[in-house]
Scaffold this active site. Structure first.
Site, mmCIF file in Angstrom:
data_model
loop_
_atom_site.group_PDB
_atom_site.id
_atom_site.type_symbol
_atom_site.label_atom_id
_atom_site.label_comp_id
_atom_site.label_asym_id
_atom_site.label_seq_id
_atom_site.Cartn_x
_atom_site.Cartn_y
_atom_site.Cartn_z
ATOM 1 N N ASN A 23 -85.003 -6.907 21.801
ATOM 2 C CA ASN A 23 -84.147 -8.081 21.630
ATOM 3 C C ASN A 23 -85.071 -9.292 21.689
ATOM 4 O O ASN A 23 -85.544 -9.653 22.759
ATOM 5 C CB ASN A 23 -83.097 -8.121 22.760
ATOM 6 N N LYS A 25 -84.379 -12.314 21.262
ATOM 7 C CA LYS A 25 -83.731 -13.535 21.746
ATOM 8 C C LYS A 25 -84.078 -14.701 20.798
ATOM 9 O O LYS A 25 -84.159 -14.475 19.591
ATOM 10 C CB LYS A 25 -84.110 -13.797 23.213
ATOM 11 N N HIS A 107 -74.218 -9.874 25.539
ATOM 12 C CA HIS A 107 -75.470 -9.932 26.296
ATOM 13 C C HIS A 107 -75.285 -10.862 27.492
ATOM 14 O O HIS A 107 -74.540 -11.840 27.429
ATOM 15 C CB HIS A 107 -76.607 -10.449 25.406
ATOM 16 N N GLU A 109 -76.987 -13.186 28.647
ATOM 17 C CA GLU A 109 -77.200 -14.616 28.374
ATOM 18 C C GLU A 109 -75.997 -15.229 27.657
ATOM 19 O O GLU A 109 -75.668 -16.398 27.875
ATOM 20 C CB GLU A 109 -78.504 -14.793 27.584
ATOM 21 N N GLU A 177 -77.595 -3.676 31.573
ATOM 22 C CA GLU A 177 -78.651 -4.628 31.912
ATOM 23 C C GLU A 177 -78.248 -5.381 33.175
ATOM 24 O O GLU A 177 -77.473 -6.354 33.101
ATOM 25 C CB GLU A 177 -78.846 -5.632 30.764
ATOM 26 N N GLY A 183 -85.600 -10.610 32.719
ATOM 27 C CA GLY A 183 -86.599 -11.682 32.673
ATOM 28 C C GLY A 183 -87.154 -12.053 34.037
ATOM 29 O O GLY A 183 -87.768 -13.105 34.185
ATOM 30 N N SER A 217 -86.490 -6.158 32.361
ATOM 31 C CA SER A 217 -87.901 -6.075 32.731
ATOM 32 C C SER A 217 -88.537 -4.710 32.439
ATOM 33 O O SER A 217 -89.344 -4.217 33.223
ATOM 34 C CB SER A 217 -88.086 -6.467 34.200
#
Ligand code: 13P
Length: 262
Positions: A23, A25, A107, A109, A177, A183, A217
């Protein structure tokens, strides 16, 4: 809606193997996408894993044209409407026409920065399925939810918002996730992943058999262990998917970890 259980298409390149998905992003414009594949393509063994790339919409064509390895391509978000006065949005149909076969939905985010709700995730999944785009739906708990012992409740609620809609999909995946691992350099242990994936599978029910990926990660150093955990069919990689050499090593790890499930 069709009542046939979802069964992953055997036609996908590397089908039956681990899924190694990147991904990107909001990284890698068209020129960077081309440069990525010029280096990545010769570095990976064809067909050893099922490679998937979620690129920015504007880089999709450059990535698909530049890849010299069998791979599938998707977008990172869609709107549930087919068209209309929705400035800045992309419909599932448009993504499909532009060459996407899959789309990420929900997702972390999108949920936490853009305020996407479970209900919206459900609408997007239905729109993707209608347009023939494979939804790759992301779920995962916040650190405070995990600490409060609410992992199972959160995952069941998130999966419950879309599981029914997957029954009519030709292809789909779910990505677990944990928000605290995205991250941050902090990774779930293989045991944590196996536990959460077991909950996701149980919440999906027996009629929906799709690959369940782990994300958060993932790096070359932890990828084999994570992909060897029970019920982990592959990985969804953010930061470490941006560097072609690093991502090629994660693909190699997928081949070492062996066949996927789903
Ligand atoms: P990182 O691999 O950078 O933690 O991101 C994970 C992710 O969000 C993939 O969708």
């Amino acid at each position: 809606m069709a009542e046939e259980p979802v069964d992953e298409s055997a036609r996908a390149p590397g089908a039956g193997s681990k899924v190694v998905a990147g991904n990107w992003k909001m990284n890698h414009g068209p020129a960077a996408a081309e440069r990525f594949f010029a280096r990545f393509s010769p570095a990976v063994e064809e067909g050893a894993v099922r490679l998937v790339f979620f690129t920015p919409d504007l880089s999709l064509a450059a990535a698909a044209d530049g890849a010299r390895v069998p791979a599938e391509f998707g977008v990172q978000n869609i709107h549930w409407e087919g068209s209309g006065a929705l400035t800045g949005e992309t419909s599932a149909e448009m993504a499909r026409e532009a060459g996407a076969a899959l789309t990420l939905i929900g997702h972390s985010e999108r949920r936490h920065i853009f305020g996407e709700t479970d209900a919206e995730v459900g609408r997007k999944v239905r729109a993707a399925v209608r347009a023939g785009l494979a939804p790759v739906v992301c779920v995962g708990e916040l650190l405070e939810e995990r600490r409060a012992g609410r992992l199972e409740e959160v995952l069941r609620r998130q999966v419950g918002a879309f599981a029914g809609s997957l029954a009519g999909a030709r292809a789909a995946m779910v990505a677990y996730e944990p928000v605290w691992a995205i991250g941050t350099g902090e990774t779930a242990t293989p045991e944590d992943a196996a536990e959460a994936h077991g909950i996701v599978r149980s919440a999906l029910g027996r009629r929906v058999r799709v690959p369940v990926l782990y994300g958060g990660s993932v790096k070359p150093g932890n990828a084999v262990a994570l992909m060897s955990a029970p019920d982990v069919d592959g990985v969804l990689v953010g930061g470490a998917s941006l560097d072609p050499d690093v991502f090629a090593r994660i693909a190699e790890a997928g081949a070492v970890a062996g066949p996927g499930g789903g």
